[in-house]
Design an enzyme around this catalytic site. Structure first.
Site, PDB file in Angstrom:
ATOM      1  N   SER A  63       0.840  -1.198   0.000  1.00  0.00           N
ATOM      2  CA  SER A  63       0.000   0.000   0.000  1.00  0.00           C
ATOM      3  C   SER A  63       0.878   1.254   0.000  1.00  0.00           C
ATOM      4  CB  SER A  63      -0.969  -0.041   1.181  1.00  0.00           C
ATOM      5  OG  SER A  63      -1.943   0.969   1.065  1.00  0.00           O
ATOM      6  N   ASP A 118      -9.520  -4.041  -5.692  1.00  0.00           N
ATOM      7  CA  ASP A 118      -8.861  -2.896  -5.058  1.00  0.00           C
ATOM      8  C   ASP A 118      -9.088  -1.660  -5.929  1.00  0.00           C
ATOM      9  OD1 ASP A 118      -7.187  -1.044  -3.888  1.00  0.00           O
ATOM     10  OD2 ASP A 118      -5.360  -2.235  -4.078  1.00  0.00           O
ATOM     11  N   HIS A 155      -8.131  -4.691  -1.243  1.00  0.00           N
ATOM     12  CA  HIS A 155      -6.941  -4.038  -0.712  1.00  0.00           C
ATOM     13  C   HIS A 155      -6.581  -4.619   0.652  1.00  0.00           C
ATOM     14  CE1 HIS A 155      -3.990  -0.843  -0.912  1.00  0.00           C
ATOM     15  NE2 HIS A 155      -4.201  -0.614   0.375  1.00  0.00           N
TER      16      HIS A 155
END
EC number: 3.1.1.1
Length: 329
Positions: free
Chosen positions: A161, A264, A294
């Site tokens: 991320s 995501d 995600h």
């Protein structure tokens, strides 16, 4: 009455309050775990309260020289720690699964420390590793877990991320730095966090996503980017805002793995970054799983296993072929 979408109040969604002095109150966080027998903390910069949590596998074959993986956790640049339970546990499992020494970096968080603070901390961690490798050569010392048990020429840099964004930006900063005897063989960007003013197709389609709703990601960027810039800043949107210098540097990146998931909202940005790097001549491997969301590997053991297998295969391919010929890392 239907429940409001998760994006209706991004501050509430992220469980944060912005204080009048510009700091955040983080109302809910993952528990932080202390080091175990297989991990320990090394101060990085005491002024900045940064450190490196080192993880080693439980069973290390005698006389083996393990690769090194430098890891940057996720959290939108504003949340979590290298000691946060999901990241501590993930690094513990990766060290065992990959038979790798992992250096998980505690970096400064925004908005108290806006970008490029996290990038600066990441560079400091890479230079710390270089200095450890050079210690015995220069008559100095080296951490006991690194001194005899690692191969400094087999180093990988990975992040998830916001950590994936850090991987990209730290690579730009060290690509022309002499890191020897450390050799970065590969970069691994897992669900990397990039953005832009105009929403991508996946961001529009998944704007009310339960993990990364669009208003929450917009808020994250407003809290972490330098004051007075928008989401097309080069830190968040390198595709639109990279200049000749950045493009020249990214062309010298080592082999790069980009991993993402169809559920995501950030997946289109990740695809675009992969294409951008390929266009600069970087050897890029991609794995985009149709299923998944995600950070799914932190909650789904099967997704975590698949990610570790992908990373392991990438590391083996880098070791067998050596670093990209266009890389100075």
């Amino acid at each position: 009455m239907e429940a409001p979408p998760p994006s209706s109040d991004p501050y509430k969604f992220l469980n944060i309050t912005l204080n009048s002095d510009g700091s955040l109150t983080r109302h809910r966080d993952f528990p932080k775990l202390p080091p175990t027998e297989q991990s320990k903390d090394i101060p990085l910069n005491q002024t900045n309260n940064t450190f490196i949590r080192i993880f080693k596998p439980r069973n290390i074959p005698p006389e083996s020289k393990l690769p090194i993986l430098v890891y940057f956790h996720g959290g939108g640049f504003i949340l979590y720690s290298a000691a946060s339970a999901p990241f501590h546990e993930s690094c513990t499992k990766m060290a065992d699964r990959l038979q790798t020494i992992i250096l998980s970096v505690e970096y400064r968080l925004a908005p108290e420390h806006r970008l490029p603070a996290a990038y600066e901390d990441a560079v400091e961690a890479i230079l710390w590793l270089r200095d450890q490798a050079r210690g015995p050569i220069n008559g100095g010392d080296c951490d006991t877990w690194l001194k005899d048990g690692v191969d400094f020429s087999k180093c990988y840099v990975m992040g998830s991320s916001s950590g994936g964004n850090i991987v990209y930006n730290v690579a730009l900063r060290v690509v022309d730095t002499d890191l020897s005897p450390v050799k970065i063989q590969g970069l691994i960007m897992n669900q990397a966090f990039f953005g832009g003013v105009e929403p991508s197709d996946s961001e529009s389609r998944l704007k009310d996503d339960k993990i990364c709703p669009l208003p929450a990601t917009h808020l994250l960027w407003s809290l972490c980017l330098p004051d007075g810039v928008d989401r097309d800043h080069v830190y968040s949107n390198p595709i639109k805002s990279s200049g000749p210098q950045e493009k020249d540097k990214m062309g010298r990146f080592p082999s790069t793995l980009i991993n993402g998931y169809g559920g995501d909202p950030l997946v289109d940005r990740q695809r675009h970054v992969a294409e951008m790097l390929k266009g600069r001549g970087v050897h890029v491997e991609t794995r985009f799983d149709k299923d998944g969301f995600h950070a799914c590997e932190l909650f789904d053991g099967n997704k975590a296993k698949a990610l570790y297998e992908t990373v392991e295969a990438f590391m083996k391919s880098c070791s067998s072929t050596g670093p990209s010929s266009n890389s100075n890392m």
